[in-house]
Structure formats: C-alpha cells, structure tokens
Design a protein around this motif. Sequence first.
Motif, PDB file in Angstrom:
ATOM      1  N   GLU A 163       0.830  -1.208   0.000  1.00 46.98           N
ATOM      2  CA  GLU A 163       0.000   0.000   0.000  1.00 46.98           C
ATOM      3  C   GLU A 163       0.869   1.265   0.000  1.00 46.98           C
ATOM      4  O   GLU A 163       0.561   2.243  -0.687  1.00 46.98           O
ATOM      5  CB  GLU A 163      -0.935   0.009   1.212  1.00 46.98           C
ATOM      6  CG  GLU A 163      -1.917   1.169   1.207  1.00 46.98           C
ATOM      7  CD  GLU A 163      -2.863   1.153   2.408  1.00 46.98           C
ATOM      8  OE1 GLU A 163      -3.598   2.146   2.578  1.00 46.98           O
ATOM      9  OE2 GLU A 163      -2.855   0.167   3.162  1.00 46.98           O
ATOM     10  N   ILE A 164       1.963   1.231   0.771  1.00 50.43           N
ATOM     11  CA  ILE A 164       2.871   2.381   0.821  1.00 50.43           C
ATOM     12  C   ILE A 164       3.449   2.653  -0.564  1.00 50.43           C
ATOM     13  O   ILE A 164       3.505   3.799  -1.029  1.00 50.43           O
ATOM     14  CB  ILE A 164       4.015   2.132   1.832  1.00 50.43           C
ATOM     15  CG1 ILE A 164       3.454   2.052   3.258  1.00 50.43           C
ATOM     16  CG2 ILE A 164       5.076   3.217   1.740  1.00 50.43           C
ATOM     17  CD1 ILE A 164       4.475   1.616   4.292  1.00 50.43           C
ATOM     18  N   ILE A 165       3.876   1.584  -1.233  1.00 48.94           N
ATOM     19  CA  ILE A 165       4.473   1.719  -2.569  1.00 48.94           C
ATOM     20  C   ILE A 165       3.437   2.217  -3.573  1.00 48.94           C
ATOM     21  O   ILE A 165       3.708   3.125  -4.376  1.00 48.94           O
ATOM     22  CB  ILE A 165       5.074   0.374  -3.025  1.00 48.94           C
ATOM     23  CG1 ILE A 165       6.164  -0.077  -2.033  1.00 48.94           C
ATOM     24  CG2 ILE A 165       5.639   0.477  -4.439  1.00 48.94           C
ATOM     25  CD1 ILE A 165       6.641  -1.503  -2.241  1.00 48.94           C
TER      26      ILE A 165
ATOM     27  N   ASN B 264       0.792   3.976  -3.023  1.00 52.21           N
ATOM     28  CA  ASN B 264       0.439   5.377  -2.763  1.00 52.21           C
ATOM     29  C   ASN B 264       1.426   6.332  -3.431  1.00 52.21           C
ATOM     30  O   ASN B 264       1.038   7.372  -3.968  1.00 52.21           O
ATOM     31  CB  ASN B 264       0.397   5.650  -1.258  1.00 52.21           C
ATOM     32  CG  ASN B 264      -0.831   5.044  -0.596  1.00 52.21           C
ATOM     33  OD1 ASN B 264      -1.805   4.707  -1.258  1.00 52.21           O
ATOM     34  ND2 ASN B 264      -0.786   4.899   0.720  1.00 52.21           N
ATOM     35  N   VAL B 265       2.717   5.962  -3.404  1.00 52.46           N
ATOM     36  CA  VAL B 265       3.746   6.792  -4.045  1.00 52.46           C
ATOM     37  C   VAL B 265       3.566   6.761  -5.566  1.00 52.46           C
ATOM     38  O   VAL B 265       3.649   7.789  -6.239  1.00 52.46           O
ATOM     39  CB  VAL B 265       5.163   6.322  -3.642  1.00 52.46           C
ATOM     40  CG1 VAL B 265       6.230   7.112  -4.397  1.00 52.46           C
ATOM     41  CG2 VAL B 265       5.372   6.474  -2.137  1.00 52.46           C
ATOM     42  N   LEU B 266       3.299   5.558  -6.099  1.00 56.17           N
ATOM     43  CA  LEU B 266       3.069   5.429  -7.543  1.00 56.17           C
ATOM     44  C   LEU B 266       1.850   6.246  -7.989  1.00 56.17           C
ATOM     45  O   LEU B 266       1.886   6.924  -9.020  1.00 56.17           O
ATOM     46  CB  LEU B 266       2.872   3.952  -7.916  1.00 56.17           C
ATOM     47  CG  LEU B 266       4.110   3.056  -7.862  1.00 56.17           C
ATOM     48  CD1 LEU B 266       3.712   1.592  -7.998  1.00 56.17           C
ATOM     49  CD2 LEU B 266       5.113   3.444  -8.950  1.00 56.17           C
ATOM     50  N   GLU B 267       0.797   6.196  -7.199  1.00 58.53           N
ATOM     51  CA  GLU B 267      -0.430   6.924  -7.550  1.00 58.53           C
ATOM     52  C   GLU B 267      -0.227   8.436  -7.488  1.00 58.53           C
ATOM     53  O   GLU B 267      -0.943   9.197  -8.149  1.00 58.53           O
ATOM     54  CB  GLU B 267      -1.582   6.489  -6.638  1.00 58.53           C
ATOM     55  CG  GLU B 267      -2.120   5.107  -6.993  1.00 58.53           C
ATOM     56  CD  GLU B 267      -3.052   4.539  -5.929  1.00 58.53           C
ATOM     57  OE1 GLU B 267      -3.517   5.326  -5.074  1.00 58.53           O
ATOM     58  OE2 GLU B 267      -3.305   3.322  -5.966  1.00 58.53           O
ATOM     59  N   ALA B 268       0.770   8.858  -6.715  1.00 61.35           N
ATOM     60  CA  ALA B 268       1.102  10.286  -6.651  1.00 61.35           C
ATOM     61  C   ALA B 268       1.982  10.703  -7.832  1.00 61.35           C
ATOM     62  O   ALA B 268       2.416  11.861  -7.908  1.00 61.35           O
ATOM     63  CB  ALA B 268       1.803  10.599  -5.329  1.00 61.35           C
ATOM     64  N   GLY B 269       2.261   9.750  -8.732  1.00 59.13           N
ATOM     65  CA  GLY B 269       3.045  10.053  -9.925  1.00 59.13           C
ATOM     66  C   GLY B 269       4.542  10.070  -9.687  1.00 59.13           C
ATOM     67  O   GLY B 269       5.287  10.664 -10.467  1.00 59.13           O
ATOM     68  N   LYS B 270       4.971   9.405  -8.624  1.00 62.10           N
ATOM     69  CA  LYS B 270       6.398   9.386  -8.293  1.00 62.10           C
ATOM     70  C   LYS B 270       6.961   7.974  -8.361  1.00 62.10           C
ATOM     71  O   LYS B 270       6.218   6.991  -8.279  1.00 62.10           O
ATOM     72  CB  LYS B 270       6.627   9.955  -6.891  1.00 62.10           C
ATOM     73  CG  LYS B 270       6.222  11.414  -6.751  1.00 62.10           C
ATOM     74  CD  LYS B 270       6.508  11.927  -5.344  1.00 62.10           C
ATOM     75  CE  LYS B 270       6.140  13.402  -5.213  1.00 62.10           C
ATOM     76  NZ  LYS B 270       6.435  13.913  -3.860  1.00 62.10           N
ATOM     77  N   VAL B 271       8.283   7.899  -8.501  1.00 60.34           N
ATOM     78  CA  VAL B 271       8.979   6.614  -8.474  1.00 60.34           C
ATOM     79  C   VAL B 271       9.401   6.318  -7.036  1.00 60.34           C
ATOM     80  O   VAL B 271      10.180   7.082  -6.457  1.00 60.34           O
ATOM     81  CB  VAL B 271      10.230   6.643  -9.381  1.00 60.34           C
ATOM     82  CG1 VAL B 271      11.046   5.365  -9.218  1.00 60.34           C
ATOM     83  CG2 VAL B 271       9.836   6.842 -10.838  1.00 60.34           C
ATOM     84  N   PRO B 272       8.906   5.227  -6.430  1.00 58.22           N
ATOM     85  CA  PRO B 272       9.383   4.853  -5.098  1.00 58.22           C
ATOM     86  C   PRO B 272      10.817   4.329  -5.199  1.00 58.22           C
ATOM     87  O   PRO B 272      11.123   3.514  -6.070  1.00 58.22           O
ATOM     88  CB  PRO B 272       8.431   3.732  -4.672  1.00 58.22           C
ATOM     89  CG  PRO B 272       7.316   3.728  -5.671  1.00 58.22           C
ATOM     90  CD  PRO B 272       7.876   4.314  -6.923  1.00 58.22           C
TER      91      PRO B 272
ATOM     92  N   GLU C  38      11.477  -9.912  -3.585  1.00 61.35           N
ATOM     93  CA  GLU C  38      10.288 -10.019  -2.737  1.00 61.35           C
ATOM     94  C   GLU C  38       9.315  -8.873  -3.016  1.00 61.35           C
ATOM     95  O   GLU C  38       8.096  -9.053  -3.011  1.00 61.35           O
ATOM     96  CB  GLU C  38      10.693 -10.016  -1.261  1.00 61.35           C
ATOM     97  CG  GLU C  38      11.499 -11.229  -0.826  1.00 61.35           C
ATOM     98  CD  GLU C  38      10.684 -12.498  -0.722  1.00 61.35           C
ATOM     99  OE1 GLU C  38       9.451 -12.446  -0.933  1.00 61.35           O
ATOM    100  OE2 GLU C  38      11.264 -13.563  -0.433  1.00 61.35           O
ATOM    101  N   THR C  39       9.858  -7.684  -3.271  1.00 66.04           N
ATOM    102  CA  THR C  39       9.006  -6.538  -3.579  1.00 66.04           C
ATOM    103  C   THR C  39       8.286  -6.749  -4.907  1.00 66.04           C
ATOM    104  O   THR C  39       7.078  -6.506  -5.028  1.00 66.04           O
ATOM    105  CB  THR C  39       9.845  -5.243  -3.630  1.00 66.04           C
ATOM    106  OG1 THR C  39      10.453  -5.033  -2.350  1.00 66.04           O
ATOM    107  CG2 THR C  39       8.991  -4.041  -3.993  1.00 66.04           C
ATOM    108  N   ALA C  40       9.026  -7.231  -5.903  1.00 69.76           N
ATOM    109  CA  ALA C  40       8.422  -7.498  -7.217  1.00 69.76           C
ATOM    110  C   ALA C  40       7.321  -8.545  -7.109  1.00 69.76           C
ATOM    111  O   ALA C  40       6.244  -8.400  -7.704  1.00 69.76           O
ATOM    112  CB  ALA C  40       9.500  -7.962  -8.197  1.00 69.76           C
ATOM    113  N   ALA C  41       7.579  -9.593  -6.334  1.00 68.09           N
ATOM    114  CA  ALA C  41       6.587 -10.663  -6.170  1.00 68.09           C
ATOM    115  C   ALA C  41       5.326 -10.137  -5.484  1.00 68.09           C
ATOM    116  O   ALA C  41       4.198 -10.425  -5.908  1.00 68.09           O
ATOM    117  CB  ALA C  41       7.192 -11.813  -5.380  1.00 68.09           C
ATOM    118  N   ALA C  42       5.528  -9.335  -4.428  1.00 70.07           N
ATOM    119  CA  ALA C  42       4.375  -8.814  -3.678  1.00 70.07           C
ATOM    120  C   ALA C  42       3.529  -7.874  -4.536  1.00 70.07           C
ATOM    121  O   ALA C  42       2.307  -7.808  -4.386  1.00 70.07           O
ATOM    122  CB  ALA C  42       4.854  -8.093  -2.424  1.00 70.07           C
ATOM    123  N   LEU C  43       4.184  -7.148  -5.440  1.00 67.43           N
ATOM    124  CA  LEU C  43       3.478  -6.208  -6.315  1.00 67.43           C
ATOM    125  C   LEU C  43       2.911  -6.876  -7.567  1.00 67.43           C
ATOM    126  O   LEU C  43       2.254  -6.217  -8.369  1.00 67.43           O
ATOM    127  CB  LEU C  43       4.434  -5.091  -6.744  1.00 67.43           C
ATOM    128  CG  LEU C  43       4.860  -4.085  -5.664  1.00 67.43           C
ATOM    129  CD1 LEU C  43       6.051  -3.272  -6.151  1.00 67.43           C
ATOM    130  CD2 LEU C  43       3.695  -3.174  -5.296  1.00 67.43           C
TER     131      LEU C  43
END
Length: 247
Positions: A127-129, A131-139, A163-168
């Motif tokens: 969700e944190i990641i 939210n940053v993407l939806e704000a138009g930014k690169v986490p 692990e991040t790629a898998a979760a997303l």
Amino acid sequence: MCHVVKIGGSTLSNLQSPFFDALKNRIEQGEKIVIVHGGGPEINKKLTESGLPLEMKNGVRVTSLESLFCVKTALNDITNTNLVERLNNDGISAQGLCGAENSLLTCDFLDKENYGWVGSVERVNTEIIQNVLEAGKVPVIASLGVTENGETVNINADTAAGETAAALSAESICFVTDTPGVSVLGEWMKCLTISDIHKNIVEGHISGGMVPKVEAAIKCLDLNIKQVRITDQTLSGTELFKEVLIT
C-alpha cells in the motif's frame, strides 16, 4: 502493472545519462517503475572509517549490531538520498522510502548465528508503494527491514527487490549490475534456464555475489513475473527462463 528495477551499490556511483533517459522513456510510455537499491561501496566505506570488519558469507553481508548503524547510515541517509536527488535532477519525480520504516519490509532473521542482523522478508506493505506510484512518483526503496519486535535488519538488496516485485505482482524485474549479465566459463550468457543456473552453481561457475542475484531471479520466475533480467546499464544482459523455450 509495475516494473521493478534493482540497482546494485557498485553501479549506483557510475550511473550514466542514458540509464536515466531510458527510465524516463519507460515512464513516459506509462510504465510504473519501482526502484530497490543496495549500497555496498558506501557501507564498506562507513565500516572502514569505523574500524569494523567487512565480512561476506555466501554473497550475504554479515551484519553485527555494531555495524548495523553504519549500514543504516550508508543505505538510507546517503545512498537513498543521493539517488532520489539525482533522479529528481534528471526530471524523474522520485520519493525515497526505507524498508525499515512503517513496516514496509517486515522480516524475520535470515540466520542470526551465521549472518547477524540480516533479514528474510516475510511481508511487503504494498500500500505504501502504491500510494507513491499513484502520486506520480517513483518509489526508491533502501534495502533495510524491520522485525515484528521492531528491530532493524539489513536485507540483501537482490532479495529485497525480488520479494518486492513478487508482492506487487510486477510485470518485470531488472537487476542492474556492473557486469553485462551472468558469466559462465568466461562467456556472457544471453539466456539461462533455472536448471542451467542450479547446475552452474553446483559446479562453481556461478558464485559469490551473483548467487543471491540468480536465486532472487529464480524466485521471481517461480512467482510468475513474466520478464526477469540480470543486466548492466544497457538493460540487455541475461534473460532467465523457467525452462527451455520450444520454437
């Protein structure tokens, strides 16, 4: 659908304009990019300045409680800050995130007896990641984590990225290194299957820091991430497949 780019610490200090241009181009084409980074050279520098040993086992940095402060400073305060600043200066809107904050990367200890304060990722707070993407930014995520008891741990950046790629449920992951891909017997491979990788690890042709990279890549394939590459800044290195493609 997002795309994860993992940048190795030794590559970070030598990122060239074409790399940033390629990222910008992908973003302009509508791709959502998530960056996960390491910070090996900066960590080594901090440890040396503090008179602490540099120790690696099986491609994993042994992290004592003493050295953890150096790791945190190098990864989050220096490397993450510098990378985010460079991205923004190159016209790519980015936001730094630390895996140890807000339970972004929740971990258990990998093997405390052998590796010390090194984490194995149990959960990713996507969700944190998002939210940053939806704000138009690169986490831009520093590869630290936190245990259920609130203890900060170091995480191998390749593992954190996988692990991040898998979760997303990422469409692709690219492990950007300072080598043109995976080398076997002195030859850079265009493609490798999982069985090829296991065989070459056993025979010692794939070793050291490349082992956690290919292991993270295999996990990504097992979790059905469509495209997995280990590359240099050209982004055209070794592509990994589950099995031999029949054409």
